[in-house]
Write an enzyme that holds these catalytic residues in place. Structure first.
Site, PDB file in Angstrom:
ATOM      1  CE  LYS A  28      48.245  34.466  41.466  1.00 50.66           C
ATOM      2  NZ  LYS A  28      48.337  35.919  41.807  1.00 50.66           N
ATOM      3  CD  GLU A  50      38.001  34.006  40.603  1.00 52.03           C
ATOM      4  OE1 GLU A  50      38.301  35.202  40.698  1.00 52.03           O
ATOM      5  OE2 GLU A  50      38.376  33.141  41.422  1.00 52.03           O
ATOM      6  CG  HIS A  89      43.444  33.714  42.044  1.00 47.81           C
ATOM      7  ND1 HIS A  89      43.168  35.010  42.364  1.00 47.81           N
ATOM      8  CD2 HIS A  89      42.253  33.131  41.729  1.00 47.81           C
ATOM      9  CE1 HIS A  89      41.862  35.217  42.217  1.00 47.81           C
ATOM     10  NE2 HIS A  89      41.287  34.100  41.835  1.00 47.81           N
ATOM     11  CE1 TYR A  94      43.851  37.579  39.041  1.00 50.87           C
ATOM     12  CE2 TYR A  94      45.165  36.756  37.220  1.00 50.87           C
ATOM     13  CZ  TYR A  94      44.813  36.729  38.559  1.00 50.87           C
ATOM     14  OH  TYR A  94      45.427  35.839  39.414  1.00 50.87           O
TER      15      TYR A  94
HETATM   16  P1  CMP Z   1      45.351  37.434  43.031  1.00 56.49           P
HETATM   17  O1  CMP Z   1      44.687  36.821  44.211  1.00 56.49           O
HETATM   18  O2  CMP Z   1      45.702  36.537  41.919  1.00 56.49           O
HETATM   19  O3  CMP Z   1      44.433  38.621  42.472  1.00 56.49           O
HETATM   20  C1  CMP Z   1      44.964  39.727  41.774  1.00 56.49           C
HETATM   21  C2  CMP Z   1      46.454  39.729  41.790  1.00 56.49           C
HETATM   22  O4  CMP Z   1      47.055  40.963  41.449  1.00 56.49           O
HETATM   23  C3  CMP Z   1      46.957  39.459  43.176  1.00 56.49           C
HETATM   24  O5  CMP Z   1      46.694  38.128  43.533  1.00 56.49           O
HETATM   25  C4  CMP Z   1      48.405  39.852  43.072  1.00 56.49           C
HETATM   26  O6  CMP Z   1      49.227  38.801  42.668  1.00 56.49           O
HETATM   27  C5  CMP Z   1      48.370  40.913  41.986  1.00 56.49           C
HETATM   28  N1  CMP Z   1      48.695  42.199  42.574  1.00 56.49           N
HETATM   29  C6  CMP Z   1      48.039  42.842  43.548  1.00 56.49           C
HETATM   30  N2  CMP Z   1      48.664  43.997  43.828  1.00 56.49           N
HETATM   31  C7  CMP Z   1      49.751  44.057  43.020  1.00 56.49           C
HETATM   32  C8  CMP Z   1      50.772  44.997  42.839  1.00 56.49           C
HETATM   33  N3  CMP Z   1      50.817  46.113  43.578  1.00 56.49           N
HETATM   34  N4  CMP Z   1      51.697  44.737  41.904  1.00 56.49           N
HETATM   35  C9  CMP Z   1      51.622  43.599  41.156  1.00 56.49           C
HETATM   36  N5  CMP Z   1      50.672  42.681  41.285  1.00 56.49           N
HETATM   37  C10 CMP Z   1      49.751  42.902  42.216  1.00 56.49           C
END
Ligand code: CMP
Length: 139
Positions: A10, A127, A116, A50
């Protein structure tokens, strides 16, 4: 079984020049990078990637952050690659991440959490297909 999974480094991590350090942790964990490219995604691409989270309160923040700088999108291959990658990454929230994991070492917050990884075989396929054509994947 040998699986493929999708991985993304990221913007918080690329900004701190951690691409190599993260790839080394993935490789040391038994995974092989079989496709990789650096992408500065648009807001639209981040929203599409997403889409499953679009009703979540953090969706806007997530899209903003993911399009704020370069990412590195990758396909990883190895024994139980999906679960293995999740072990190497550690918990989503770095406060909960185990010692020695990527997120424990590098993540700055639950949003800016450095990496991620796909959570299941169907999402891994989706994905991977979102970012790569078959000819870009060299297994
Ligand atoms: P990722 O695995 O990329 O999948 C969805 C992403 O949303 C997750 O990792 C986090 O980085 C992000 N995420 C999850 N919960 C929160 C939160 N409460 N606030 C901000 N970002 C979040």
């Amino acid at each position: 079984a040998i699986e493929r999974t999708f991985s993304m480094i990221k913007p918080d991590a690329t900004r701190r020049n951690l691409t190599g350090a993260i790839v080394k942790m993935l490789e040391d964990g038994g995974l092989t990078v079989i496709a990789s490219k650096r992408v500065w995604m648009s807001r639209r691409e981040a929203e599409g990637f997403y889409a499953v989270h679009k009703e979540r309160p953090f969706f806007g923040e997530l899209v903003e952050f993911m399009s704020s700088g370069p990412t590195v999108v990758q396909v990883l291959q190895g024994e139980n690659a999906i679960a293995r990658n999740r072990e190497i990454m550690g918990a989503t929230n770095p406060a909960d991440a185990a010692e020695g994991t990527i997120r424990k070492e590098f993540a700055q917050s639950i949003g800016e959490n450095s990496v991620h990884g796909s959570d299941a075989p169907d999402t891994a396929s989706e994905e991977i297909a979102y970012w790569f054509s078959e000819t870009e994947i060299v297994g």
